[in-house]
Design a protein around this motif. Structure first.
Motif, PDB file in Angstrom:
ATOM      1  N   GLU A 197       0.831  -1.202   0.000  1.00  0.00           N
ATOM      2  CA  GLU A 197       0.000   0.000   0.000  1.00  0.00           C
ATOM      3  C   GLU A 197       0.868   1.255   0.000  1.00  0.00           C
ATOM      4  O   GLU A 197       0.588   2.225  -0.718  1.00  0.00           O
ATOM      5  N   GLY A 198       1.922   1.236   0.778  1.00  0.00           N
ATOM      6  CA  GLY A 198       2.835   2.378   0.774  1.00  0.00           C
ATOM      7  C   GLY A 198       3.493   2.577  -0.570  1.00  0.00           C
ATOM      8  O   GLY A 198       3.670   3.716  -1.034  1.00  0.00           O
ATOM      9  N   LEU A 199       3.855   1.489  -1.228  1.00  0.00           N
ATOM     10  CA  LEU A 199       4.479   1.598  -2.553  1.00  0.00           C
ATOM     11  C   LEU A 199       3.512   2.179  -3.575  1.00  0.00           C
ATOM     12  O   LEU A 199       3.899   3.001  -4.412  1.00  0.00           O
ATOM     13  N   LYS A 200       2.248   1.783  -3.494  1.00  0.00           N
ATOM     14  CA  LYS A 200       1.242   2.356  -4.399  1.00  0.00           C
ATOM     15  C   LYS A 200       1.127   3.860  -4.197  1.00  0.00           C
ATOM     16  O   LYS A 200       1.058   4.632  -5.160  1.00  0.00           O
ATOM     17  N   PHE A 204       4.779   3.639  -7.221  1.00  0.00           N
ATOM     18  CA  PHE A 204       5.353   2.442  -7.819  1.00  0.00           C
ATOM     19  C   PHE A 204       4.321   1.802  -8.743  1.00  0.00           C
ATOM     20  O   PHE A 204       3.153   1.672  -8.397  1.00  0.00           O
ATOM     21  N   SER A 205       4.755   1.388  -9.914  1.00  0.00           N
ATOM     22  CA  SER A 205       3.831   0.764 -10.864  1.00  0.00           C
ATOM     23  C   SER A 205       3.432  -0.619 -10.384  1.00  0.00           C
ATOM     24  O   SER A 205       4.120  -1.250  -9.565  1.00  0.00           O
ATOM     25  N   SER A 206       2.309  -1.116 -10.909  1.00  0.00           N
ATOM     26  CA  SER A 206       1.857  -2.461 -10.528  1.00  0.00           C
ATOM     27  C   SER A 206       2.884  -3.514 -10.930  1.00  0.00           C
ATOM     28  O   SER A 206       3.082  -4.506 -10.214  1.00  0.00           O
ATOM     29  N   THR A 208       6.165  -3.115 -11.065  1.00  0.00           N
ATOM     30  CA  THR A 208       7.281  -3.056 -10.115  1.00  0.00           C
ATOM     31  C   THR A 208       6.893  -3.695  -8.797  1.00  0.00           C
ATOM     32  O   THR A 208       7.681  -4.440  -8.193  1.00  0.00           O
ATOM     33  N   ILE A 209       5.687  -3.445  -8.327  1.00  0.00           N
ATOM     34  CA  ILE A 209       5.237  -4.048  -7.071  1.00  0.00           C
ATOM     35  C   ILE A 209       5.173  -5.571  -7.199  1.00  0.00           C
ATOM     36  O   ILE A 209       5.558  -6.294  -6.268  1.00  0.00           O
ATOM     37  N   MET A 210       4.729  -6.045  -8.340  1.00  0.00           N
ATOM     38  CA  MET A 210       4.704  -7.495  -8.549  1.00  0.00           C
ATOM     39  C   MET A 210       6.117  -8.072  -8.536  1.00  0.00           C
ATOM     40  O   MET A 210       6.349  -9.165  -7.989  1.00  0.00           O
ATOM     41  N   ALA A 211       7.067  -7.351  -9.104  1.00  0.00           N
ATOM     42  CA  ALA A 211       8.456  -7.822  -9.087  1.00  0.00           C
ATOM     43  C   ALA A 211       8.993  -7.868  -7.660  1.00  0.00           C
ATOM     44  O   ALA A 211       9.712  -8.805  -7.279  1.00  0.00           O
ATOM     45  N   ILE A 212       8.640  -6.888  -6.853  1.00  0.00           N
ATOM     46  CA  ILE A 212       9.068  -6.876  -5.446  1.00  0.00           C
ATOM     47  C   ILE A 212       8.418  -8.033  -4.693  1.00  0.00           C
ATOM     48  O   ILE A 212       9.054  -8.680  -3.857  1.00  0.00           O
ATOM     49  N   LYS A 213       7.166  -8.321  -4.997  1.00  0.00           N
ATOM     50  CA  LYS A 213       6.497  -9.467  -4.361  1.00  0.00           C
ATOM     51  C   LYS A 213       7.186 -10.775  -4.732  1.00  0.00           C
ATOM     52  O   LYS A 213       7.351 -11.671  -3.879  1.00  0.00           O
ATOM     53  N   ARG A 214       7.594 -10.913  -5.978  1.00  0.00           N
ATOM     54  CA  ARG A 214       8.298 -12.134  -6.387  1.00  0.00           C
ATOM     55  C   ARG A 214       9.636 -12.246  -5.656  1.00  0.00           C
ATOM     56  O   ARG A 214      10.041 -13.340  -5.230  1.00  0.00           O
ATOM     57  N   THR A 239      16.644  -7.281 -14.493  1.00  0.00           N
ATOM     58  CA  THR A 239      15.539  -6.736 -15.290  1.00  0.00           C
ATOM     59  C   THR A 239      14.632  -5.815 -14.492  1.00  0.00           C
ATOM     60  O   THR A 239      13.782  -5.144 -15.076  1.00  0.00           O
ATOM     61  N   GLU A 240      14.775  -5.778 -13.168  1.00  0.00           N
ATOM     62  CA  GLU A 240      13.935  -4.924 -12.340  1.00  0.00           C
ATOM     63  C   GLU A 240      14.811  -4.154 -11.352  1.00  0.00           C
ATOM     64  O   GLU A 240      15.255  -4.700 -10.340  1.00  0.00           O
ATOM     65  N   PRO A 241      15.072  -2.864 -11.638  1.00  0.00           N
ATOM     66  CA  PRO A 241      15.975  -2.075 -10.777  1.00  0.00           C
ATOM     67  C   PRO A 241      15.538  -2.006  -9.323  1.00  0.00           C
ATOM     68  O   PRO A 241      16.392  -1.912  -8.433  1.00  0.00           O
ATOM     69  N   ALA A 242      14.230  -2.068  -9.052  1.00  0.00           N
ATOM     70  CA  ALA A 242      13.775  -1.963  -7.667  1.00  0.00           C
ATOM     71  C   ALA A 242      14.297  -3.108  -6.812  1.00  0.00           C
ATOM     72  O   ALA A 242      14.508  -2.937  -5.604  1.00  0.00           O
ATOM     73  N   VAL A 243      14.523  -4.257  -7.413  1.00  0.00           N
ATOM     74  CA  VAL A 243      15.023  -5.409  -6.661  1.00  0.00           C
ATOM     75  C   VAL A 243      16.490  -5.213  -6.277  1.00  0.00           C
ATOM     76  O   VAL A 243      16.963  -5.775  -5.287  1.00  0.00           O
ATOM     77  N   GLN A 244      17.212  -4.390  -7.034  1.00  0.00           N
ATOM     78  CA  GLN A 244      18.618  -4.159  -6.714  1.00  0.00           C
ATOM     79  C   GLN A 244      18.780  -3.557  -5.325  1.00  0.00           C
ATOM     80  O   GLN A 244      19.772  -3.806  -4.637  1.00  0.00           O
ATOM     81  N   LEU A 245      17.800  -2.765  -4.902  1.00  0.00           N
ATOM     82  CA  LEU A 245      17.839  -2.193  -3.552  1.00  0.00           C
ATOM     83  C   LEU A 245      17.881  -3.294  -2.501  1.00  0.00           C
ATOM     84  O   LEU A 245      18.610  -3.190  -1.496  1.00  0.00           O
TER      85      LEU A 245
END
Length: 259
Positions: A197-200, A204-206, A208-214, A239-245
């Motif tokens: 919810e905070g990411l939304k 954050f795009s849907s 990107t959020i799905m990639a973070i969930k994976r 392939t998903e920069p948000a996961v690099q964090l």
């Protein structure tokens, strides 16, 4: 400047206050304090030590900023407290100076919302856009990333790090690092999903959020060892920069992450 300082306030001659700083009744401002333009200090506030406060902050009554750290090794060294811009600091908050055993400075970034009775101990490093609910307690040397949200009565053990966009539930007891995006709950705090919810709310795009969930599932839900999970996260991050964090945070963790 004197028209904005209540006549009962005590401002040391060496204090450096911008011309439009407001100081409420019975507040005390120490010799080595600097306060930037637009900041409002409520009544009965004590600001001491080598403390620098930026612009447009609002500090409510009975806060104590820049007092000596609660560390028996502290021997009066000229360590510092630095606070950024546009922070709200509510009643009875206590922020302590740093110690020479660390960087010598406690830092609070900008645009933070810090509720009543929050304690920020020596050498803590806080980013921006953080929310600390009532009675949150940070022990020494704690690091919080940007956009962290800690629920009321959360307690964080010394030297713990909490990554950007992470969140804790009410009364969480944090004894290990919490990776970015992760929601933690319980005593001791355990992973409980991601802060979707905070990411939304932060745009954050849907996808990107799905990639973070994976990434979260690889780390916590697939029965992988930590090394196996780290390898999967590194592959996802290509392939998903948000996961690099997540990858970078885990690599730098010293206390180990909650699992």
């Amino acid at each position: 400047m004197t028209t904005l300082i209540h006549p009962t306030a005590l401002v040391a001659p060496g204090a450096k206050l911008a011309d439009d700083v407001k100081v409420g009744a019975y507040s005390v401002i120490g010799e080595h304090v600097e306060i930037g333009a637009g900041t409002e200090i409520g009544p009965h506030v004590v600001i001491e030590g080598h403390t620098r406060i930026g612009r447009d902050n609002r500090i409510f009554q009975f806060a104590s900023l820049g007092a000596a750290p609660q560390d028996k090794k502290y021997a009066g060294e000229p360590t510092r407290l630095e606070i950024g811009d546009r922070n709200t600091i509510r009643e009875f908050c206590t922020f302590n100076l740093g110690t020479i055993q660390d960087a010598g400075v406690t830092r609070v970034g900008s645009d933070n919302w810090i509720m009543a009775y929050v304690h920020v101990a020596h050498d803590c490093q806080l980013g921006d856009q953080i929310i600390l609910a009532n009675n949150t307690t940070l022990a020494g040397h704690v690091h919080l990333g940007d956009w962290v949200f800690l629920g009321g009565f959360t307690s964080v053990h010394q030297f713990c790090k909490i990554g950007a966009h992470a969140m804790t539930a009410f009364t969480a007891a944090v004894t290990q690092d919490i990776p970015p995006y992760v929601t933690a709950a319980g005593n001791r705090a355990a992973p409980n999903g991601i802060n979707s919810e905070g990411l939304k709310r932060r745009g954050f795009s849907s996808d990107t959020i799905m990639a973070i969930k994976r990434a979260y599932k690889a780390l916590y839900r697939q029965g992988l060892s930590l090394d196996e999970a780290k390898a999967q996260l590194a592959q996802m991050a290509q392939t998903e920069p948000a996961v690099q964090l997540l990858v970078d945070f885990i690599a730098q963790s010293e206390r180990g992450i909650i699992r």
